[in-house]
Design an enzyme around this catalytic site. Structure first.
Site, PDB file in Angstrom:
ATOM      1  N   GLU A  16       0.839  -1.195   0.000  1.00  0.00           N
ATOM      2  CA  GLU A  16       0.000   0.000   0.000  1.00  0.00           C
ATOM      3  C   GLU A  16       0.871   1.240   0.000  1.00  0.00           C
ATOM      4  OE1 GLU A  16      -3.754   0.395   2.219  1.00  0.00           O
ATOM      5  OE2 GLU A  16      -2.737   1.973   3.359  1.00  0.00           O
ATOM      6  N   GLN A 213       4.521   6.074  16.186  1.00  0.00           N
ATOM      7  CA  GLN A 213       3.708   5.322  15.237  1.00  0.00           C
ATOM      8  C   GLN A 213       2.759   4.373  15.974  1.00  0.00           C
ATOM      9  OE1 GLN A 213       5.972   2.574  12.902  1.00  0.00           O
ATOM     10  NE2 GLN A 213       4.386   2.306  11.374  1.00  0.00           N
TER      11      GLN A 213
END
Length: 294
Positions: A16, A213
């Site tokens: 992706e 993250q």
């Protein structure tokens, strides 16, 4: 090629990527695609900006992936607050650019405002878009699924029933939200089978490479962190280079286990970081070849 047909041939390995900001040039994506093209993923998915802010970039990048780099492209398409005319225009743009695959999503409201579900809207849910795209014809349709449940669902039973509705409305395959414990995925697949949901499922894997993250992932997705990975965070969280190395190794281990258990596909959320994709693809090169030939 329709992605639903690729699943019939082998274990599907995909990546992706996301478009740059609307004010940024596409050169950054071009440079990244140059670096990852030799990895020969079975398809590359291109995300869609919140509220459609980067929809033109999405089509442009999908066209680049498909027509310049000869890699199958999966264009994300969100439908919330869109009209049928607007969706028709996007369908036409995709067809003009030889894009045959769509990931049908509800999407988020611009500026993170609450989703407004109205009876007079053409589309309120991903299942509405799936049904409409199926009737339009010419596309292979993917959808999202959530091994730990969608944040807006009351429970996992409701989550699975909504998933069945989406699939019954025309989805050909699914891609999961990221997860850090493969047992969550295996349990989810068993529950899908009980509800007779039988489309191929790609397992979404994201290597965690920094502490911020992790915090963002948890807040956005509700994904849980496995005890095993928590130990990694505790040990290496204050050492960025060590955590990056450990995060890539952990994701690779997940993928190897999934492929050993004959997963339909792996979808790597590489965060536009070609070095991450290269490292993981290199580590599973022989396993990938074996899976393709077995």
């Amino acid at each position: 090629m329709l992605i639903k047909d690729i699943f019939k041939e082998k274990t599907v390995i995909s990546l992706e990527i996301f478009p740059p900001k609307p004010t940024s040039p596409l050169d950054t994506i071009t440079n990244m695609l140059e670096e990852i093209k030799d990895l020969t993923p079975d398809f590359i998915s291109i995300t869609y900006g919140a509220g459609g802010s980067t929809k033109r970039h999405t089509v442009d990048i999908a066209s680049m992936v498909k027509n310049k780099y000869k890699i199958e492209a999966l264009a994300h398409l969100t439908c919330i607050n869109s009209t049928k005319d607007e969706i028709n225009r996007i369908f036409q743009l995709l067809k003009e650019n030889n894009i045959e695959n769509i990931l049908a999503l509800r999407g988020d409201h611009p500026d993170n405002q609450p989703i407004n579900i109205e009876e007079n809207q053409d589309f309120n849910y991903a299942k509405d878009l799936a049904s409409y795209a199926k009737s339009y014809g010419g596309f292979s349709l993917g959808g999202a699924c959530y091994p730990e449940g969608h944040l807006e669902c009351k429970n996992t039973v409701e989550n699975l029933h909504h998933l069945k509705e989406k699939v019954d409305n025309g989805l050909d395959f699914l891609i999961t939200q990221l997860f850090f414990d493969n047992n969550l995925f295996y349990n989810f697949k068993e529950k899908m089978e009980l509800l007779n949901i039988k489309v191929p499922v790609s397992a979404g894997i994201m290597p965690v490479i920094n502490k911020k993250q992790v915090e963002k992932i948890i807040s956005l997705t509700g994904a849980s962190i496995s005890p095993k990975f928590l130990k990694i965070l505790d040990k290496y969280g204050d050492n960025p280079s060590a955590l990056k190395e450990a995060g890539i190794a952990y994701a690779t281990e997940q993928i190897i286990d999934l492929m050993a258990n004959e997963v339909d596909g792996i979808h790597l959320y590489a965060m536009n970081r070609p070095e991450i994709a290269k490292s993981i693809f290199s580590s599973i090169g022989s396993i990938r070849k074996y899976a393709a030939n077995s």
